[in-house]
Design a protein around this motif. Structure first.
Motif, PDB file in Angstrom:
ATOM      1  N   TYR A  55      74.275  47.086 -52.357  1.00  0.00           N
ATOM      2  CA  TYR A  55      75.558  47.166 -52.511  1.00  0.00           C
ATOM      3  C   TYR A  55      76.182  46.139 -51.821  1.00  0.00           C
ATOM      4  N   ARG A  56      75.687  45.975 -50.550  1.00  0.00           N
ATOM      5  CA  ARG A  56      76.470  44.964 -49.760  1.00  0.00           C
ATOM      6  C   ARG A  56      76.004  43.537 -50.062  1.00  0.00           C
ATOM      7  N   GLY A  57      74.814  43.611 -50.703  1.00  0.00           N
ATOM      8  CA  GLY A  57      74.499  41.994 -51.070  1.00  0.00           C
ATOM      9  C   GLY A  57      73.561  41.575 -49.973  1.00  0.00           C
ATOM     10  N   PHE A  58      72.755  40.604 -50.395  1.00  0.00           N
ATOM     11  CA  PHE A  58      71.725  40.090 -49.753  1.00  0.00           C
ATOM     12  C   PHE A  58      71.237  38.608 -50.102  1.00  0.00           C
ATOM     13  N   GLU A  59      70.794  37.866 -49.182  1.00  0.00           N
ATOM     14  CA  GLU A  59      70.343  36.641 -49.644  1.00  0.00           C
ATOM     15  C   GLU A  59      68.968  36.531 -49.788  1.00  0.00           C
ATOM     16  N   GLU A  60      68.650  35.911 -50.827  1.00  0.00           N
ATOM     17  CA  GLU A  60      67.120  35.622 -51.225  1.00  0.00           C
ATOM     18  C   GLU A  60      66.365  34.941 -50.084  1.00  0.00           C
ATOM     19  N   SER A  61      67.159  34.167 -49.541  1.00  0.00           N
ATOM     20  CA  SER A  61      66.393  33.229 -48.356  1.00  0.00           C
ATOM     21  C   SER A  61      66.052  34.229 -47.163  1.00  0.00           C
ATOM     22  N   VAL A  62      66.872  35.173 -46.905  1.00  0.00           N
ATOM     23  CA  VAL A  62      66.554  36.297 -45.827  1.00  0.00           C
ATOM     24  C   VAL A  62      65.289  37.054 -46.381  1.00  0.00           C
ATOM     25  N   VAL A  63      65.085  37.420 -47.503  1.00  0.00           N
ATOM     26  CA  VAL A  63      64.187  38.255 -48.138  1.00  0.00           C
ATOM     27  C   VAL A  63      62.784  37.199 -47.992  1.00  0.00           C
ATOM     28  N   HIS A  64      62.844  35.935 -48.377  1.00  0.00           N
ATOM     29  CA  HIS A  64      61.726  35.178 -48.238  1.00  0.00           C
ATOM     30  C   HIS A  64      61.520  34.992 -46.989  1.00  0.00           C
ATOM     31  N   THR A  65      62.420  34.893 -45.980  1.00  0.00           N
ATOM     32  CA  THR A  65      62.006  34.748 -44.412  1.00  0.00           C
ATOM     33  C   THR A  65      61.155  35.908 -43.980  1.00  0.00           C
ATOM     34  N   LEU A  66      61.558  37.086 -44.435  1.00  0.00           N
ATOM     35  CA  LEU A  66      60.933  38.237 -43.669  1.00  0.00           C
ATOM     36  C   LEU A  66      59.547  38.285 -44.210  1.00  0.00           C
ATOM     37  N   LEU A  67      59.084  37.518 -45.483  1.00  0.00           N
ATOM     38  CA  LEU A  67      57.694  37.402 -45.921  1.00  0.00           C
ATOM     39  C   LEU A  67      57.020  36.257 -45.316  1.00  0.00           C
ATOM     40  N   ILE A  68      57.776  35.415 -44.950  1.00  0.00           N
ATOM     41  CA  ILE A  68      56.934  34.165 -44.572  1.00  0.00           C
ATOM     42  C   ILE A  68      56.999  34.094 -43.233  1.00  0.00           C
ATOM     43  N   LEU A  69      57.969  34.546 -42.263  1.00  0.00           N
ATOM     44  CA  LEU A  69      58.005  34.343 -41.085  1.00  0.00           C
ATOM     45  C   LEU A  69      56.602  34.854 -40.333  1.00  0.00           C
ATOM     46  N   PRO A  70      56.168  36.256 -40.593  1.00  0.00           N
ATOM     47  CA  PRO A  70      55.224  36.838 -39.914  1.00  0.00           C
ATOM     48  C   PRO A  70      53.950  36.122 -40.133  1.00  0.00           C
ATOM     49  N   VAL A  71      53.822  35.506 -41.327  1.00  0.00           N
ATOM     50  CA  VAL A  71      52.598  34.878 -41.606  1.00  0.00           C
ATOM     51  C   VAL A  71      52.576  33.646 -40.557  1.00  0.00           C
ATOM     52  N   ALA A  72      53.709  32.955 -40.387  1.00  0.00           N
ATOM     53  CA  ALA A  72      53.770  31.711 -39.636  1.00  0.00           C
ATOM     54  C   ALA A  72      53.563  32.156 -37.994  1.00  0.00           C
ATOM     55  N   VAL A  73      54.085  33.133 -37.785  1.00  0.00           N
ATOM     56  CA  VAL A  73      54.121  33.762 -36.262  1.00  0.00           C
ATOM     57  C   VAL A  73      52.417  34.197 -36.143  1.00  0.00           C
ATOM     58  N   THR A  74      52.087  34.724 -37.087  1.00  0.00           N
ATOM     59  CA  THR A  74      50.438  35.106 -36.800  1.00  0.00           C
ATOM     60  C   THR A  74      49.622  34.098 -36.391  1.00  0.00           C
ATOM     61  N   GLY A  75      49.880  32.882 -37.231  1.00  0.00           N
ATOM     62  CA  GLY A  75      49.032  31.691 -37.024  1.00  0.00           C
ATOM     63  C   GLY A  75      49.532  31.351 -35.729  1.00  0.00           C
TER      64      GLY A  75
END
Lengths: 355, 294
Positions: free
Chosen positions: A103-123
């Motif tokens: 309801y509050r709304g969210f940005e697609e880029s935040v969702v994508h960041t949440l998926l991509i960021l841990p992969v990058a941090v792992t590496g």
């Protein structure tokens, strides 16, 4: 979509997340059984695979056993498992994020960041491990790139912190810890969301039973918001069901309020009176003579179902004298017939028009 | 000497001893047929020579070993760090670490072959390193023996006779009623013999009916016999190189609540390290029995 079907969808999504965790645990258990080296990525002990395989010099006795981590493939395999693990662990987090932020709304880029960021941090963590020099280099690079993204909501930042935490845990091959982190995080978020912990409107419901419509419309004990119907902060705080009611109610009232705006200011309704009663006709018989006596003009805008099986009569009225508000409420509440169970009065002064 | 002999005789005939004997046949009933005295004949396991409480950094002591120069080392369960222990006082030194940062694993035992030090993890990885100065660190070479695929490793020893490392398994995968020992030659070009599986029935013959779960292993340099310490059974088991059970001894009265390390010293004494197990980690020393004379 009705509130009921929305709640059903939410339940289905949450059960899906739960099933995801169960399936993931099963798959991991099966993988560890078939490929014991997968366990290294879970336990935090696979880190040793990156250590030099021949540190004693050329004249040292040959190694006993098969060198561990001597080939780039060994590190690559571990890295692949760790990164895929981080990604898999973050998927339910993003699902919960999307459900709770619907309801509050969210940005697609935040969702994508949440998926991509841990992969990058792992590496990155796998590369930097054991090397102070590389760690300093990384700090320098990050400082040079200067990430300056402003997140709209503090909670988004917490999600990003979680993503970094999962990435670090995966990078040191502690996927088990990352999984627990994700599970606990989701559980806490869901509990806060479901109980509306810290929400002032939810607190009003908890103390007084079902929240009266008047409160839902204009907010309890808020001098700043009660003059604005459909206030943004009110919508933010309400539950999905309350929100649907408020929006519906606001839309109906808006029609009457638009009519009011066409009148001269001196004649325009300046209060909203909500009368709670078990029987609408009986209440009308008691309230309207009083309004007739006190108000310059009045109008019964709506009769809507009220909490606990009664009705709520919504009157728009113009009270010429400010002191009349208290007197009016007092008279309504103490009407001799006893048809009124409660009455509320909200000021409409300063009400903004739409469009 | 006579007083000590008398005490020893009383102790041997006392209730505690009777209980131990009831659980485990004495040395005279061991399966050994050769003339070499058994462990229980060579050591007075009823009476310790001394015992020391160990500091917190060795709370989870998991292995003991002597370097070629006669220094006693102990290591913990989770960190690749070796600490010197003074056998006379129990004082623990700063020790040294493995690798540039201290490695973590589930370390289960140590062995020393000349200047080569080895730690073993429960999954059969060997960590080879060298003795380093106090507070320093040693380079480390990590290898996989492959033993972990078939069992959970719990003990490591060096057998100078065969110039091999011996790995002792606590449990076998898939589960089977046997104790597994695996010889790994230091010379990688030498053939690795098949594992030696000792059926649990063999231990039942010396009074350990519930089987044995080794938690530490060493080779007695005087006899060449293998000596297993079993934390769960609170027992010592002596084996020959063919896996025949020569003798066994169960400690009375929870004297060793969680024995994880065992080492024979160049001084002829037997050292056993116990994890803290809710109290203090301890190092217990046993010596030869009293000798009666005129």
């Amino acid at each position: 979509m009705s509130a009921v079907s929305q709640a059903r969808n939410d339940r289905r999504r949450l059960l899906g997340v739960l099933a995801y965790y169960v399936v993931m645990a099963g798959v991991v258990a099966a993988l560890v059984r078939v490929f014991p080296s997968v366990g290294d990525a879970l336990s935090g002990r696979g880190i040793q695979g990156l250590v030099d395989s021949n540190p004693f010099g050329a004249d040292a006795p040959p190694a006993v056993g098969t060198p561990v981590g001597a080939t780039p493939w060994a590190g690559g395999f571990l890295g692949t498992i760790s990164m895929l693990g981080a990604l898999a662990i973050m998927i339910p987090v993003t699902r919960i994020y999307m459900v709770t932020r619907r309801y509050r709304g969210f940005e697609e880029s935040v969702v994508h960041t949440l998926l991509i960021l841990p992969v990058a941090v792992t590496g990155i963590v796998m590369i930097v491990q054991h090397s102070v020099a590389l760690a300093f280099s990384l700090a320098g690079i990050v400082a040079a790139v200067r990430f300056r993204t402003t997140l709209e909501d503090t909670k988004d930042a917490v999600y990003v912190f979680l993503a970094i935490g999962v990435g670090i845990a995966s990078g040191v091959q502690a996927l088990g810890l990352a999984l627990v982190l994700s599970l606990l995080f989701n559980a806490v978020v869901l509990v806060l969301w479901a109980t509306r912990f810290g929400n002032p409107y939810a607190a009003a419901v908890a103390h007084g039973g079902t929240m009266p419509l008047g409160d839902a419309l204009v907010g309890p004990a808020s001098a700043t918001t009660r003059q604005v119907v459909g206030d943004g902060s009110l919508v933010d705080a309400a539950s999905p069901r309350d929100l649907a009611e408020v929006l519906e109610q606001a839309a109906r009232l808006e029609r009457h309020l638009s009519e009011e705006r066409t009148r001269k200011k001196s004649k325009r309704a300046n209060v909203l009176i909500l009368v709670h009663a078990p029987d609408a006709a009986a209440a009308q018989g008691e309230v309207e003579p009083i309004l007739q006596d006190v108000a310059t003009r009045w109008k019964l805008a709506e009769i809507v179902p009220g909490p606990g099986g009664g009705v709520v009569l919504e009157y728009l009225a113009n009270l010429a004298v400010a002191q009349a508000e208290g007197a009016l409420l007092d008279r309504i509440r103490h009407a001799p017939g006893g048809a009124v169970t409660a009455a509320e009065l909200r000021s409409l002064k300063g009400l903004k028009g739409r469009g | 000497m006579r007083v000590r002999t008398l005490v020893l005789a009383l102790a041997l005939s006392g209730p505690g001893h009777a209980q131990a004997q009831a659980q485990v046949p004495g040395p005279a009933r061991s399966a050994a047929q050769d003339s070499t005295p058994t462990l229980t004949q060579r050591y007075d396991l009823e009476h310790r020579v001394t015992r020391f409480d160990l500091p917190g950094r060795l709370d989870e002591i998991s292995g003991l070993g002597f370097s070629a120069s006669g220094t006693l080392f102990g290591h913990g369960d989770e960190r690749g760090q070796l600490f010197t222990i003074d056998p006379a006082t129990g004082e623990v030194g700063r020790g040294f670490g493995l690798g540039p940062t201290v490695l973590r694993d589930d370390f289960e035992g140590m062995a020393v072959a000349g200047d080569r030090f080895f730690l073993v993890s429960s999954k059969g990885w060997l960590y080879e390193f060298r003795e380093a100065p106090q507070g320093g660190s040693s380079p480390v070479r990590i290898t996989d023996t492959g033993v972990g695929a078939g069992c959970e490793v719990e003990g490591l020893a060096y057998d100078p006779t065969t110039q091999s490392l011996i790995l002792a398994c606590k449990t076998v995968i898939p589960a089977a009623p046997e104790v597994r020992l695996q010889w790994i030659p230091l010379d990688p070009s030498a053939a690795v013999p098949p594992p030696l599986d000792i059926p649990l029935d063999a231990f039942a013959e010396v009074g350990l009916q519930g089987g044995v779960h080794p938690s530490g292993l060493d080779v007695d340099p005087r006899t060449g016999h293998l000596v297993l310490v079993a934390a769960r059974e609170e027992a010592l088991v002596e084996l020959d190189g063919d896996g025949r059970v020569l003798s066994a001894y169960r400690f009375p009265g929870h004297r060793h609540p969680q024995a994880e390390g065992i080492a024979f010293g160049p001084d002829g004494l037997l050292y056993i390290g116990d994890e803290a197990h809710g109290g203090k980690a301890r190092l217990t020393v046993y010596g030869p029995p009293a000798v009666e004379g005129r």
